[in-house]
Design an enzyme around this catalytic site. Structure first.
Site, mmCIF file in Angstrom:
data_model
loop_
_atom_site.group_PDB
_atom_site.id
_atom_site.type_symbol
_atom_site.label_atom_id
_atom_site.label_comp_id
_atom_site.label_asym_id
_atom_site.label_seq_id
_atom_site.Cartn_x
_atom_site.Cartn_y
_atom_site.Cartn_z
ATOM 1 N N ARG A 139 85.429 -22.304 -24.050
ATOM 2 C CA ARG A 139 84.045 -22.454 -22.917
ATOM 3 C C ARG A 139 85.037 -21.880 -22.153
ATOM 4 O O ARG A 139 86.117 -22.529 -20.955
ATOM 5 C CB ARG A 139 83.568 -23.324 -23.250
ATOM 6 C CG ARG A 139 82.622 -23.711 -21.757
ATOM 7 C CD ARG A 139 82.864 -24.642 -21.289
ATOM 8 N NE ARG A 139 82.423 -25.543 -21.953
ATOM 9 C CZ ARG A 139 82.105 -26.973 -21.873
ATOM 10 N NH1 ARG A 139 82.760 -27.523 -20.902
ATOM 11 N NH2 ARG A 139 82.458 -28.019 -22.869
ATOM 12 N N ASP A 146 86.216 -30.357 -22.389
ATOM 13 C CA ASP A 146 86.187 -29.536 -20.949
ATOM 14 C C ASP A 146 87.371 -29.675 -20.274
ATOM 15 O O ASP A 146 88.150 -30.947 -20.975
ATOM 16 C CB ASP A 146 85.130 -30.737 -20.097
ATOM 17 C CG ASP A 146 83.662 -31.347 -20.345
ATOM 18 O OD1 ASP A 146 83.355 -30.296 -21.364
ATOM 19 O OD2 ASP A 146 83.308 -31.810 -19.473
HETATM 20 P P1 FDA Z 1 79.487 -18.696 -9.304
HETATM 21 O O1 FDA Z 1 79.481 -19.888 -9.017
HETATM 22 O O2 FDA Z 1 79.827 -17.872 -9.153
HETATM 23 O O3 FDA Z 1 77.576 -18.168 -9.142
HETATM 24 C C1 FDA Z 1 77.007 -17.734 -9.889
HETATM 25 C C2 FDA Z 1 75.107 -18.108 -9.948
HETATM 26 O O4 FDA Z 1 74.948 -19.466 -10.029
HETATM 27 C C3 FDA Z 1 75.035 -18.770 -8.043
HETATM 28 O O5 FDA Z 1 74.868 -17.146 -7.191
HETATM 29 C C4 FDA Z 1 73.530 -19.185 -8.459
HETATM 30 O O6 FDA Z 1 72.659 -18.417 -8.475
HETATM 31 C C5 FDA Z 1 73.801 -19.738 -9.456
HETATM 32 N N1 FDA Z 1 74.645 -21.751 -9.335
HETATM 33 C C6 FDA Z 1 75.911 -21.822 -9.629
HETATM 34 N N2 FDA Z 1 75.744 -23.039 -10.217
HETATM 35 C C7 FDA Z 1 74.971 -23.849 -9.018
HETATM 36 C C8 FDA Z 1 74.325 -24.985 -8.983
HETATM 37 N N3 FDA Z 1 75.611 -25.638 -8.797
HETATM 38 N N4 FDA Z 1 73.421 -24.948 -8.779
HETATM 39 C C9 FDA Z 1 73.066 -24.374 -7.561
HETATM 40 N N5 FDA Z 1 72.818 -23.077 -8.157
HETATM 41 C C10 FDA Z 1 73.697 -22.237 -9.013
HETATM 42 N N6 FDA Z 1 84.182 -26.237 -14.793
HETATM 43 C C11 FDA Z 1 85.426 -26.955 -14.841
HETATM 44 O O7 FDA Z 1 86.115 -26.883 -14.493
HETATM 45 N N7 FDA Z 1 85.749 -27.795 -16.334
HETATM 46 C C12 FDA Z 1 84.566 -27.914 -17.242
HETATM 47 O O8 FDA Z 1 85.117 -27.568 -18.643
HETATM 48 C C13 FDA Z 1 83.221 -27.139 -17.100
HETATM 49 N N8 FDA Z 1 82.562 -26.945 -18.135
HETATM 50 C C14 FDA Z 1 81.450 -26.304 -17.453
HETATM 51 C C15 FDA Z 1 80.243 -25.773 -18.579
HETATM 52 C C16 FDA Z 1 79.241 -25.121 -18.246
HETATM 53 C C17 FDA Z 1 78.539 -25.016 -19.857
HETATM 54 C C18 FDA Z 1 78.987 -24.332 -17.455
HETATM 55 C C19 FDA Z 1 78.142 -23.562 -17.149
HETATM 56 C C20 FDA Z 1 79.962 -25.184 -16.232
HETATM 57 C C21 FDA Z 1 81.121 -25.248 -16.173
HETATM 58 N N9 FDA Z 1 82.097 -25.715 -15.381
HETATM 59 C C22 FDA Z 1 83.230 -26.004 -15.626
HETATM 60 C C23 FDA Z 1 81.152 -25.181 -14.062
HETATM 61 C C24 FDA Z 1 82.092 -23.749 -13.336
HETATM 62 O O9 FDA Z 1 83.415 -23.419 -13.572
HETATM 63 C C25 FDA Z 1 81.312 -23.465 -12.615
HETATM 64 O O10 FDA Z 1 81.895 -23.824 -11.670
HETATM 65 C C26 FDA Z 1 79.509 -23.279 -12.388
HETATM 66 O O11 FDA Z 1 79.654 -22.961 -13.834
HETATM 67 C C27 FDA Z 1 79.550 -22.661 -11.013
HETATM 68 O O12 FDA Z 1 79.895 -21.523 -11.585
HETATM 69 P P2 FDA Z 1 79.775 -19.918 -12.136
HETATM 70 O O13 FDA Z 1 79.945 -19.096 -13.067
HETATM 71 O O14 FDA Z 1 77.251 -19.575 -11.997
HETATM 72 O O15 FDA Z 1 79.837 -18.722 -10.413
#
Ligand code: FDA
Length: 322
Positions: free
Chosen positions: A199, A150
């Site tokens: 990732r 991570d």
């Molecule tokens: P965004 O925040 O724009 O969300 C898009 C849509 O997804 C939202 O409109 C909503 O529908 C849904 N959504 C997103 N988050 C949600 C929540 N918490 N609850 C409910 N709905 C939600 N970060 C990091 O800094 N280091 C890391 O190592 C990782 N590792 C990691 C692994 C995996 C498998 C994932 C999916 C994510 C991470 N992250 C991470 C977290 C990542 O940086 C980010 O904060 C989250 O994925 C939320 O961002 P989105 O890309 O989903 O987009």
């Protein structure tokens, strides 16, 4: 019984600027009094249940099995970060060795291991962290399992890259998370071993504005650019986002390109957009869900709450029900 957030609540709150609310939520959440209240109350645990299936490896494996039945792979993470003693780092190492052994013992499940370096002693030193990580890498390699690292907040990026390079040299299947919100990430991508597994995430930490690319639109654009560059450079890419627009862009680029498609997997978090997880898996895309488990769920929960202000509504509704 935990309340579910109605979809309408998400959409009605979507207009609130997450760039304003997110830092505020993270700051409040880090206050010791708030942490004490959340971790000692049934409400805190009830809300964490949505994102963390349990405190034990057995509970995480039960969640993995359920996802596996739907054709979805998993990535197990034993919750913990910023350990302060060697004893704690050793305990974390043991927890990961147990996780590797359990994953190796259930070959019917598609499992990847995901670690945070500050839980393996990175705050003490890069060497201490490597010494704790290496047995985990070796055990995973011996069982044909992949270990992902991570990415934590920006103060750890250089040290994480150092540990990752050594880990990749020792065990070439090891992969690394990179964050599109950091200005430095395109340069970091070019410095990674060719073809290594990455990732791609947007980034989840509270960072100074001077080192991030800007608001949501810029972070999303940076995400797309990084994806295209990583694809051109031959990396294996885990598209870790719940952002449907970004996922659609990725699917479009993969359309008709079997070689590229074979290098890409969609990843999402346990408890977030289960509908999308099932939909993509149903369409034949490889999907993996990150399953965190353990007692140290509070910092993880705060990041999930901050990502989605509507999750605070969820917290409040549970508070009312207790
Ligand atoms: P965004 O925040 O724009 O969300 C898009 C849509 O997804 C939202 O409109 C909503 O529908 C849904 N959504 C997103 N988050 C949600 C929540 N918490 N609850 C409910 N709905 C939600 N970060 C990091 O800094 N280091 C890391 O190592 C990782 N590792 C990691 C692994 C995996 C498998 C994932 C999916 C994510 C991470 N992250 C991470 C977290 C990542 O940086 C980010 O904060 C989250 O994925 C939320 O961002 P989105 O890309 O989903 O987009």
């Amino acid at each position: 019984m935990t309340a579910r957030i109605p979809d309408a609540a998400y959409t009605s709150i979507v207009g609130l600027s997450s760039s304003v609310l997110r830092p505020a939520i993270l700051k409040v959440a880090h206050h010791p009094w708030v942490e004490h209240l959340a971790t000692r109350s049934r409400v805190g645990r009830a809300v964490a249940d949505r994102f963390v299936p349990g405190e034990t490896l057995a509970e995480a494996l039960a969640a993995a099995r359920e996802l596996g039945d739907g054709g979805i792979g998993v990535m197990l993470n034993h919750l913990g970060e910023n350990v302060t003693t060697q004893r704690e780092a050793l305990d974390e190492r043991e927890a990961y060795l147990a996780e590797v052994a359990a994953a190796a013992g259930t070959p019917d499940l598609d499992v990847v291991i995901s670690v945070k370096l500050t839980q393996l002693g990175l705050d003490e030193s890069v060497d201490a962290c490597r010494a704790n990580l290496e047995p985990v890498l070796d055990a995973a390699s011996a069982s044909g399992l992949t270990v992902m690292i991570d990415m934590e907040d920006h103060t750890y990026v250089d040290r994480t890259l150092d540990v990752f390079r050594a880990a990749h040299a020792r065990s070439p299947s090891t992969g690394l998370a990179i964050q599109s919100y950091l200005r430095r990430t395109p340069d970091d991508l070019f410095s990674l071993p060719s073809g290594c597994r990455i990732r791609l995430v947007k980034g989840a930490y509270l960072e100074p504005s001077s080192i991030v690319v800007g608001g949501k639109r810029e972070v999303d654009r940076a995400y797309t650019r990084l994806f295209v560059t990583a694809l051109d450079r031959g990396h294996r890419i885990d598209v870790a986002t719940h952002d449907e627009r970004l996922q659609a862009g990725v699917r479009e680029r993969l359309d008709g390109n079997e070689e590229a498609r074979s290098r890409v997997e969609f990843q999402m978090l346990y408890g977030v957009r289960r509908d999308l997880q099932a939909q993509l898996a149903g369409q034949g895309y490889p999907v993996r869900v990150y399953i965190p488990y353990g007692t140290e769920w509070y910092p993880y929960l705060t990041r999930r709450l901050a990502e989605r202000p509507a999750n605070l509504w969820f917290f409040a509704s549970n508070l009312v029900r207790t």
